[in-house]
Design a protein around this motif. Structure first.
Motif, PDB file in Angstrom:
ATOM      1  N   THR A   1       0.749  -1.168   0.054  1.00  0.00           N
ATOM      2  CA  THR A   1      -0.038  -0.120  -0.157  1.00  0.00           C
ATOM      3  C   THR A   1       0.898   1.186  -0.111  1.00  0.00           C
ATOM      4  O   THR A   1       1.818   1.535   0.650  1.00  0.00           O
ATOM      5  CB  THR A   1      -0.938  -0.090   1.135  1.00  0.00           C
ATOM      6  N   SER A   2       0.530   2.334  -1.055  1.00  0.00           N
ATOM      7  CA  SER A   2       1.427   3.535  -0.979  1.00  0.00           C
ATOM      8  C   SER A   2       1.062   4.342   0.033  1.00  0.00           C
ATOM      9  O   SER A   2      -0.030   4.625   0.443  1.00  0.00           O
ATOM     10  CB  SER A   2       1.248   4.198  -2.344  1.00  0.00           C
ATOM     11  N   ARG A   3       2.278   4.534   0.846  1.00  0.00           N
ATOM     12  CA  ARG A   3       1.998   5.408   1.944  1.00  0.00           C
ATOM     13  C   ARG A   3       1.416   6.837   1.827  1.00  0.00           C
ATOM     14  O   ARG A   3       0.492   7.338   2.266  1.00  0.00           O
ATOM     15  CB  ARG A   3       3.330   5.549   2.715  1.00  0.00           C
ATOM     16  N   ASP A   4       2.406   7.459   0.648  1.00  0.00           N
ATOM     17  CA  ASP A   4       2.081   9.027   0.404  1.00  0.00           C
ATOM     18  C   ASP A   4       0.424   9.114   0.186  1.00  0.00           C
ATOM     19  O   ASP A   4      -0.197  10.082   0.532  1.00  0.00           O
ATOM     20  CB  ASP A   4       3.116   9.442  -0.732  1.00  0.00           C
ATOM     21  N   THR A   5      -0.094   8.140  -0.697  1.00  0.00           N
ATOM     22  CA  THR A   5      -1.097   8.332  -1.342  1.00  0.00           C
ATOM     23  C   THR A   5      -2.333   8.260  -0.361  1.00  0.00           C
ATOM     24  O   THR A   5      -3.144   8.989   0.026  1.00  0.00           O
ATOM     25  CB  THR A   5      -1.620   7.110  -2.394  1.00  0.00           C
ATOM     26  N   VAL A   6      -2.181   7.295   0.567  1.00  0.00           N
ATOM     27  CA  VAL A   6      -3.189   7.304   1.843  1.00  0.00           C
ATOM     28  C   VAL A   6      -3.122   8.313   2.796  1.00  0.00           C
ATOM     29  O   VAL A   6      -4.191   8.754   3.049  1.00  0.00           O
ATOM     30  CB  VAL A   6      -2.858   5.735   2.581  1.00  0.00           C
ATOM     31  N   VAL A   7      -1.806   8.849   2.991  1.00  0.00           N
ATOM     32  CA  VAL A   7      -1.662   9.673   3.825  1.00  0.00           C
ATOM     33  C   VAL A   7      -2.526  10.963   3.555  1.00  0.00           C
ATOM     34  O   VAL A   7      -3.031  11.730   4.081  1.00  0.00           O
ATOM     35  CB  VAL A   7      -0.409  10.031   4.503  1.00  0.00           C
ATOM     36  N   ALA A   8      -2.173  11.218   2.130  1.00  0.00           N
ATOM     37  CA  ALA A   8      -2.548  12.600   1.600  1.00  0.00           C
ATOM     38  C   ALA A   8      -4.205  12.574   1.392  1.00  0.00           C
ATOM     39  O   ALA A   8      -4.641  13.285   1.590  1.00  0.00           O
ATOM     40  CB  ALA A   8      -2.197  12.557  -0.084  1.00  0.00           C
ATOM     41  N   LYS A   9      -4.856  11.201   1.129  1.00  0.00           N
ATOM     42  CA  LYS A   9      -6.267  11.346   1.288  1.00  0.00           C
ATOM     43  C   LYS A   9      -6.945  11.382   2.469  1.00  0.00           C
ATOM     44  O   LYS A   9      -7.703  12.445   2.659  1.00  0.00           O
ATOM     45  CB  LYS A   9      -6.756   9.796   0.658  1.00  0.00           C
ATOM     46  N   LEU A  10      -6.069  10.623   3.453  1.00  0.00           N
ATOM     47  CA  LEU A  10      -6.749  11.081   4.750  1.00  0.00           C
ATOM     48  C   LEU A  10      -6.572  12.501   5.226  1.00  0.00           C
ATOM     49  O   LEU A  10      -7.551  12.923   5.987  1.00  0.00           O
ATOM     50  CB  LEU A  10      -5.810   9.993   5.927  1.00  0.00           C
ATOM     51  N   ALA A  11      -5.488  13.159   4.794  1.00  0.00           N
ATOM     52  CA  ALA A  11      -5.113  14.602   5.209  1.00  0.00           C
ATOM     53  C   ALA A  11      -6.198  15.513   4.887  1.00  0.00           C
ATOM     54  O   ALA A  11      -6.639  16.549   5.337  1.00  0.00           O
ATOM     55  CB  ALA A  11      -3.905  15.111   5.069  1.00  0.00           C
ATOM     56  N   THR A  12      -6.807  15.033   3.418  1.00  0.00           N
ATOM     57  CA  THR A  12      -7.877  15.995   3.019  1.00  0.00           C
ATOM     58  C   THR A  12      -9.195  15.594   3.509  1.00  0.00           C
ATOM     59  O   THR A  12     -10.184  15.922   2.716  1.00  0.00           O
ATOM     60  CB  THR A  12      -7.717  15.855   1.511  1.00  0.00           C
ATOM     61  N   GLY A  13      -9.379  14.689   4.388  1.00  0.00           N
ATOM     62  CA  GLY A  13     -10.617  14.112   4.944  1.00  0.00           C
ATOM     63  C   GLY A  13     -11.339  12.931   4.301  1.00  0.00           C
ATOM     64  O   GLY A  13     -12.699  12.793   4.543  1.00  0.00           O
ATOM     65  N   HIS A  14     -10.671  12.307   3.185  1.00  0.00           N
ATOM     66  CA  HIS A  14     -11.359  11.249   2.700  1.00  0.00           C
ATOM     67  C   HIS A  14     -11.120  10.049   3.523  1.00  0.00           C
ATOM     68  O   HIS A  14     -10.168   9.836   4.334  1.00  0.00           O
ATOM     69  CB  HIS A  14     -10.584  10.855   1.236  1.00  0.00           C
ATOM     70  N   ASP A  15     -12.221   9.274   3.542  1.00  0.00           N
ATOM     71  CA  ASP A  15     -12.163   8.058   4.179  1.00  0.00           C
ATOM     72  C   ASP A  15     -11.750   7.002   3.335  1.00  0.00           C
ATOM     73  O   ASP A  15     -12.016   6.750   2.182  1.00  0.00           O
ATOM     74  CB  ASP A  15     -13.538   7.666   4.865  1.00  0.00           C
ATOM     75  N   VAL A  16     -10.620   6.349   3.759  1.00  0.00           N
ATOM     76  CA  VAL A  16      -9.824   5.461   2.844  1.00  0.00           C
ATOM     77  C   VAL A  16     -10.055   3.944   3.163  1.00  0.00           C
ATOM     78  O   VAL A  16      -9.786   3.533   4.283  1.00  0.00           O
ATOM     79  CB  VAL A  16      -8.364   5.525   2.792  1.00  0.00           C
ATOM     80  N   ILE A  17     -10.326   2.969   2.363  1.00  0.00           N
ATOM     81  CA  ILE A  17     -10.321   1.606   2.361  1.00  0.00           C
ATOM     82  C   ILE A  17      -9.008   0.814   1.659  1.00  0.00           C
ATOM     83  O   ILE A  17      -8.871   1.226   0.720  1.00  0.00           O
ATOM     84  CB  ILE A  17     -11.645   0.955   1.651  1.00  0.00           C
ATOM     85  N   LEU A  18      -8.358   0.086   2.828  1.00  0.00           N
ATOM     86  CA  LEU A  18      -7.419  -0.653   2.307  1.00  0.00           C
ATOM     87  C   LEU A  18      -7.873  -2.087   2.019  1.00  0.00           C
ATOM     88  O   LEU A  18      -8.379  -2.769   2.966  1.00  0.00           O
ATOM     89  CB  LEU A  18      -6.431  -0.755   3.216  1.00  0.00           C
ATOM     90  N   GLU A  19      -7.894  -2.795   0.993  1.00  0.00           N
ATOM     91  CA  GLU A  19      -8.497  -4.102   0.508  1.00  0.00           C
ATOM     92  C   GLU A  19      -7.171  -4.983   0.756  1.00  0.00           C
ATOM     93  O   GLU A  19      -6.723  -5.216  -0.159  1.00  0.00           O
ATOM     94  CB  GLU A  19      -8.952  -3.884  -1.075  1.00  0.00           C
ATOM     95  N   ILE A  20      -6.700  -5.375   1.784  1.00  0.00           N
ATOM     96  CA  ILE A  20      -5.479  -6.119   1.918  1.00  0.00           C
ATOM     97  C   ILE A  20      -5.656  -7.250   2.704  1.00  0.00           C
ATOM     98  O   ILE A  20      -6.767  -7.576   3.188  1.00  0.00           O
ATOM     99  CB  ILE A  20      -4.416  -5.224   2.543  1.00  0.00           C
ATOM    100  N   ASP A  21      -4.622  -8.020   2.896  1.00  0.00           N
ATOM    101  CA  ASP A  21      -4.766  -9.350   3.530  1.00  0.00           C
ATOM    102  C   ASP A  21      -4.393  -9.169   4.996  1.00  0.00           C
ATOM    103  O   ASP A  21      -4.303  -8.182   5.551  1.00  0.00           O
ATOM    104  CB  ASP A  21      -3.845 -10.499   2.941  1.00  0.00           C
TER     105      ASP A  21
END
Ligand code: 5GP
Length: 227
Positions: free
Chosen positions: A89-109
């Motif tokens: 999972t790309s760290r930067d993408t997730v952190v940026a999305k969370l910082a702008t108020g998006h709720d992020v789903i990680l579809e992971i094991d």
């Protein structure tokens, strides 16, 4: 004085795991259609692209060398090997999305979920279960994307994956599809409201799901196992 951005709500991080064949991807697609403020993180993987997949949409498909260099540069929030391939999972993408108020789903094991839990204790983790082992076998067989030996391996892997169910905050059984989507929506809404729903008790189902799977997936043997 705080800027509008710094006052913005920080997004919630959701982890959604499931054994292969539990229908997780379809559930997430429906959930996203109903709730545009949710975003799903697109992982990197070394797995070969399937015919139905698009690079950059389903995954960022990379080779082992590219994956290793991203991993060594600490670009992944979490990463794991699943079925002989690497996923991260790309760290930067997730952190940026969370910082702008998006709720992020990680579809992971489950391995990735464990890493996220350590780094983001506030993350809400959900494990999707199939309604029965027979249904799981059926779904693994009808995907039509993999060879029989790959399916048998995935079935054993699915049982191993499901043994980690108690590490998750919530269980969702994908029996009735619309019910399962509704339960996911309730979990998302409760999290946004700062609430926690009770964890459903699926002890009986788990007993059935976690028994040793059949060694074969030939159709006549599957028919004999149906109940
Ligand atoms: P598939 O190859 O069928 O798309 O996925 C195989 C498994 O890898 C699934 O359990 C999926 O959730 C998991 N997976 C996909 N992306 C990631 C990721 O970025 N990190 C981890 N840890 N697992 C992932």
């Amino acid at each position: 004085m705080s800027s509008p951005d710094s006052r913005a709500r920080r997004g919630h991080l959701f982890v959604l795991a499931a054994p292969s064949g539990a229908g997780k991807t379809t559930l997430i697609e429906k959930l996203m259609r109903r709730d545009p403020s949710l975003v799903v993180s697109v992982s990197h993987t070394t797995r070969p692209k399937r015919a139905s997949e698009t690079d950059g949409v389903h995954y960022h498909f990379v080779d082992e060398a590219a994956f290793a260099s991203l991993r060594d540069a600490d670009e992944f929030l979490e990463w794991a090997r699943v079925f002989d391939h690497a996923y991260g999972t790309s760290r930067d993408t997730v952190v940026a999305k969370l910082a702008t108020g998006h709720d992020v789903i990680l579809e992971i094991d489950w391995q990735g979920a464990a890493q996220i839990r350590r780094r983001h204790p506030d993350a809400v983790s959900i494990f999707v279960l199939p309604p029965s082992q027979a249904a799981l076998i059926e779904r693994l067989n009808t995907r039509g994307q993999d060879r029989p030996e790959v399916i048998a391996k995935r079935l054993q892997q699915a049982v191993d994956d499901m043994s980690h169910h108690d590490e998750f905050d919530y269980l969702v059984v994908n029996d009735d599809f619309d019910e399962a989507v509704l339960r996911l929506r309730r979990i998302v809404h409760a999290t946004r409201a700062g609430e926690r729903l009770p964890k459903e008790d699926h002890t009986a189902l788990l007993g059935e799901l976690l028994r040793t799977p059949p060694k074969t997936n030939r159709s006549e043997d599957r028919a004999a196992q149906r109940w």
